[in-house]
Design an enzyme around this catalytic site. Sequence first.
Site, PDB file in Angstrom:
ATOM      1  N   ARG A 119      23.532  40.497  64.589  1.00 17.07           N
ATOM      2  CA  ARG A 119      24.879  40.969  64.858  1.00 17.07           C
ATOM      3  C   ARG A 119      25.729  39.928  65.576  1.00 17.07           C
ATOM      4  O   ARG A 119      26.925  39.838  65.374  1.00 17.07           O
ATOM      5  CB  ARG A 119      24.833  42.238  65.709  1.00 17.07           C
ATOM      6  CG  ARG A 119      26.221  42.668  66.125  1.00 17.07           C
ATOM      7  CD  ARG A 119      26.337  44.040  66.712  1.00 17.07           C
ATOM      8  NE  ARG A 119      25.281  44.400  67.600  1.00 17.07           N
ATOM      9  CZ  ARG A 119      24.633  45.559  67.561  1.00 17.07           C
ATOM     10  NH1 ARG A 119      24.937  46.439  66.641  1.00 17.07           N
ATOM     11  NH2 ARG A 119      23.694  45.824  68.426  1.00 17.07           N
ATOM     12  N   TYR A 120      25.088  39.164  66.464  1.00 10.77           N
ATOM     13  CA  TYR A 120      25.809  38.143  67.224  1.00 10.77           C
ATOM     14  C   TYR A 120      25.576  36.789  66.565  1.00 10.77           C
ATOM     15  O   TYR A 120      24.582  36.597  65.875  1.00 10.77           O
ATOM     16  CB  TYR A 120      25.289  38.107  68.659  1.00 10.77           C
ATOM     17  CG  TYR A 120      25.494  39.388  69.443  1.00 10.77           C
ATOM     18  CD1 TYR A 120      26.762  39.747  69.895  1.00 10.77           C
ATOM     19  CD2 TYR A 120      24.422  40.221  69.745  1.00 10.77           C
ATOM     20  CE1 TYR A 120      26.945  40.904  70.634  1.00 10.77           C
ATOM     21  CE2 TYR A 120      24.605  41.383  70.487  1.00 10.77           C
ATOM     22  CZ  TYR A 120      25.864  41.719  70.930  1.00 10.77           C
ATOM     23  OH  TYR A 120      26.032  42.854  71.654  1.00 10.77           O
ATOM     24  N   ARG A 123      22.019  34.870  68.051  1.00 14.52           N
ATOM     25  CA  ARG A 123      20.756  35.510  68.441  1.00 14.52           C
ATOM     26  C   ARG A 123      20.473  36.730  67.584  1.00 14.52           C
ATOM     27  O   ARG A 123      21.389  37.350  67.058  1.00 14.52           O
ATOM     28  CB  ARG A 123      20.772  35.879  69.928  1.00 14.52           C
ATOM     29  CG  ARG A 123      21.955  36.731  70.353  1.00 14.52           C
ATOM     30  CD  ARG A 123      22.248  36.445  71.829  1.00 14.52           C
ATOM     31  NE  ARG A 123      23.197  37.392  72.395  1.00 14.52           N
ATOM     32  CZ  ARG A 123      24.525  37.313  72.231  1.00 14.52           C
ATOM     33  NH1 ARG A 123      25.054  36.364  71.476  1.00 14.52           N
ATOM     34  NH2 ARG A 123      25.307  38.192  72.803  1.00 14.52           N
ATOM     35  N   CYS A 132       5.349  52.870  70.694  1.00 16.34           N
ATOM     36  CA  CYS A 132       5.464  52.607  72.125  1.00 16.34           C
ATOM     37  C   CYS A 132       4.294  53.277  72.837  1.00 16.34           C
ATOM     38  O   CYS A 132       3.622  54.139  72.267  1.00 16.34           O
ATOM     39  CB  CYS A 132       6.768  53.189  72.675  1.00 16.34           C
ATOM     40  SG  CYS A 132       8.236  52.289  72.151  1.00 16.34           S
ATOM     41  N   CYS A 136      10.530  57.668  75.180  1.00 17.20           N
ATOM     42  CA  CYS A 136      11.692  58.056  75.995  1.00 17.20           C
ATOM     43  C   CYS A 136      12.529  59.019  75.160  1.00 17.20           C
ATOM     44  O   CYS A 136      12.863  58.716  74.009  1.00 17.20           O
ATOM     45  CB  CYS A 136      12.543  56.838  76.326  1.00 17.20           C
ATOM     46  SG  CYS A 136      11.620  55.475  77.049  1.00 17.20           S
ATOM     47  N   CYS A 139      15.672  57.675  73.351  1.00 15.53           N
ATOM     48  CA  CYS A 139      15.430  56.417  72.626  1.00 15.53           C
ATOM     49  C   CYS A 139      16.583  56.062  71.687  1.00 15.53           C
ATOM     50  O   CYS A 139      17.000  56.859  70.849  1.00 15.53           O
ATOM     51  CB  CYS A 139      14.149  56.523  71.812  1.00 15.53           C
ATOM     52  SG  CYS A 139      13.815  55.051  70.807  1.00 15.53           S
ATOM     53  N   ARG A 141      16.433  54.073  69.318  1.00 13.18           N
ATOM     54  CA  ARG A 141      15.937  53.835  67.963  1.00 13.18           C
ATOM     55  C   ARG A 141      15.041  54.972  67.502  1.00 13.18           C
ATOM     56  O   ARG A 141      14.118  54.775  66.698  1.00 13.18           O
ATOM     57  CB  ARG A 141      15.199  52.487  67.950  1.00 13.18           C
ATOM     58  CG  ARG A 141      15.622  51.580  66.829  1.00 13.18           C
ATOM     59  CD  ARG A 141      15.278  50.140  67.098  1.00 13.18           C
ATOM     60  NE  ARG A 141      16.343  49.440  67.767  1.00 13.18           N
ATOM     61  CZ  ARG A 141      16.208  48.692  68.858  1.00 13.18           C
ATOM     62  NH1 ARG A 141      15.027  48.537  69.416  1.00 13.18           N
ATOM     63  NH2 ARG A 141      17.258  48.113  69.401  1.00 13.18           N
ATOM     64  N   ASP A 300      23.582  55.720  74.659  1.00 19.68           N
ATOM     65  CA  ASP A 300      24.054  55.642  73.273  1.00 19.68           C
ATOM     66  C   ASP A 300      24.247  57.047  72.716  1.00 19.68           C
ATOM     67  O   ASP A 300      23.585  57.985  73.148  1.00 19.68           O
ATOM     68  CB  ASP A 300      23.023  54.900  72.418  1.00 19.68           C
ATOM     69  CG  ASP A 300      23.002  53.401  72.718  1.00 19.68           C
ATOM     70  OD1 ASP A 300      24.044  52.860  73.122  1.00 19.68           O
ATOM     71  OD2 ASP A 300      21.927  52.792  72.554  1.00 19.68           O
ATOM     72  N   ASP A 337      27.073  49.948  74.373  1.00 17.27           N
ATOM     73  CA  ASP A 337      26.784  49.369  73.057  1.00 17.27           C
ATOM     74  C   ASP A 337      27.688  50.135  72.089  1.00 17.27           C
ATOM     75  O   ASP A 337      27.469  51.320  71.830  1.00 17.27           O
ATOM     76  CB  ASP A 337      25.301  49.524  72.717  1.00 17.27           C
ATOM     77  CG  ASP A 337      24.788  48.365  71.870  1.00 17.27           C
ATOM     78  OD1 ASP A 337      25.598  47.788  71.114  1.00 17.27           O
ATOM     79  OD2 ASP A 337      23.586  48.050  71.960  1.00 17.27           O
ATOM     80  N   LYS A 344      27.489  44.952  72.556  1.00 18.23           N
ATOM     81  CA  LYS A 344      27.579  45.400  73.953  1.00 18.23           C
ATOM     82  C   LYS A 344      28.916  44.993  74.560  1.00 18.23           C
ATOM     83  O   LYS A 344      29.294  43.824  74.491  1.00 18.23           O
ATOM     84  CB  LYS A 344      26.440  44.790  74.752  1.00 18.23           C
ATOM     85  CG  LYS A 344      25.067  45.238  74.264  1.00 18.23           C
ATOM     86  CD  LYS A 344      23.953  44.516  75.013  1.00 18.23           C
ATOM     87  CE  LYS A 344      22.594  44.851  74.463  1.00 18.23           C
ATOM     88  NZ  LYS A 344      22.324  44.208  73.149  1.00 18.23           N
TER      89      LYS A 344
HETATM   90  C1  LIG Z   1      21.316  43.631  72.762  1.00 15.97           C
HETATM   91  C2  LIG Z   1      21.215  42.887  71.543  1.00 15.97           C
HETATM   92  C3  LIG Z   1      21.034  41.490  71.566  1.00 15.97           C
HETATM   93  C4  LIG Z   1      20.925  40.715  72.848  1.00 15.97           C
HETATM   94  O1  LIG Z   1      22.137  40.770  73.566  1.00 15.97           O
HETATM   95  P1  LIG Z   1      22.316  40.008  74.951  1.00 15.97           P
HETATM   96  O2  LIG Z   1      23.640  40.463  75.476  1.00 15.97           O
HETATM   97  O3  LIG Z   1      22.275  38.542  74.650  1.00 15.97           O
HETATM   98  O4  LIG Z   1      21.160  40.415  75.819  1.00 15.97           O
HETATM   99  C5  LIG Z   1      20.958  40.827  70.364  1.00 15.97           C
HETATM  100  N1  LIG Z   1      21.079  41.483  69.194  1.00 15.97           N
HETATM  101  C6  LIG Z   1      21.270  42.808  69.143  1.00 15.97           C
HETATM  102  C7  LIG Z   1      21.433  43.474  67.810  1.00 15.97           C
HETATM  103  C8  LIG Z   1      21.342  43.563  70.312  1.00 15.97           C
HETATM  104  O5  LIG Z   1      21.524  44.884  70.254  1.00 15.97           O
END
Ligand SMILES: *Cc1c(COP(=O)(O)O)cnc(C)c1O
Length: 386
Positions: A119-120, A123, A132, A136, A139, A141, A300, A337, A344
């Site tokens: 998504r980002y 990363r 798990c 929780c 959860c 997910r 969420d 989120d 986020k």
């Molecule tokens: C939370 C998350 C991350 C990591 O986000 P950071 O703000 O860098 O900790 C990466 N990808 C996805 C899809 C996430 O939900």
Amino acid sequence: MSNISFTSSAPGYWANEDIPHEDWNSAKWQLKNCVSSLADIEKHLRLCEEERAGILLTGTKLATAVTPHYFNLIDPTDPDCPIRRQVIPRIEETHTDPSEMADPCGEDSHMPVPGLVHRYPDRVLFLVTDRCASYCRYCTRSRVVSGVSDQKLETQWDMAIDYLKRTPQVRDVLLSGGDPLLFSDAKLEKLLSKLHAIPHLQFIRIGSRIPIFLPQRITPELCAMLRKFHPLFISIHTNHPKELTTEVHEALGRLADAGVMMGNQSVLLDKVNDSVEVQKELVHKLLMCRVRPYYLYQGDLIKGTAHLRTSISKGIEIIEGLRGHTSGYAIPQYVIDAPGGGGKIPINPEYIVESNDERTVLRNYEGKEFVYSESKSAPKLAPLPL
Ligand SMILES: *Cc1c(COP(=O)(O)O)cnc(C)c1O
């Protein structure tokens, strides 16, 4: 040295069963003896009607399971016990609010490969298992986690590793699920080795609640294996100070001694941690465990979790109650989120009272106002004669 104490969770409800020390301290024994059926739970706890109905009716959405270690933190008589609310289902889970969704953070629509959420820009989130140590009730997910619902997590391992190899803009991989630390040392080592060998990956992170649910899994052997893969970060998930027991404190100490950087993620939950007082004790205890509070999540919009969510104003009130009042290191970033897959988004109390190009009026943690003036341009001064 401090008025904060760590207490052991053992033997608790198992006091009369003469469990040998080696068994209690073994992750295998803990997992084999997870409390998961109505009968198991009622052996120890007096349930209210909402809980009993919840346990019977929610089993096809998200399984119930609690490790004996964690189960021992439950108050035997109080249905509002903050530990109990996190892991014992309630009938309210069968109610879906119109705002709620199966996948509110839009993960499934951001998967270039099944199991890999990109998504980002730099990363990715790699979902490596659907299991798990305990489940929780809130959860994020739950649509795929625990293996009882219709939707299954179908991670494509080879395709995912291949995607990472050919996507050089990814410099940070976050392993999650489910809980990656449920893998055997050998299986986890194989995965970490493959990732570590990808030159553009600068670091690996693991999201895990194992140190809290199953501290017995954090063995010296696991720690010795993990230290081969630095820089390695682990994001743990703690919501209440009671969760930081002697056993958890020691497990986190072993990880810290192995050089693992640790952050904590909490979810803001109704009657669990929705007060400044509880949050303050939690973050102070985390720092004593060498864990830096990282995120505080607004709940969420997961189906069946309305009874566990709080208002956004509660989260802002908590951050306001921490900022300035305690160490900056103790303060997590409060985030939402974004529903629909926006990622986020940080939520902060408003400290700017008013602002224009020249003058900003600020409010401090005590509510006092201060003015910061900005000159429009840097002054042009003639050089001094030498
Ligand atoms: C939370 C998350 C991350 C990591 O986000 P950071 O703000 O860098 O900790 C990466 N990808 C996805 C899809 C996430 O939900």
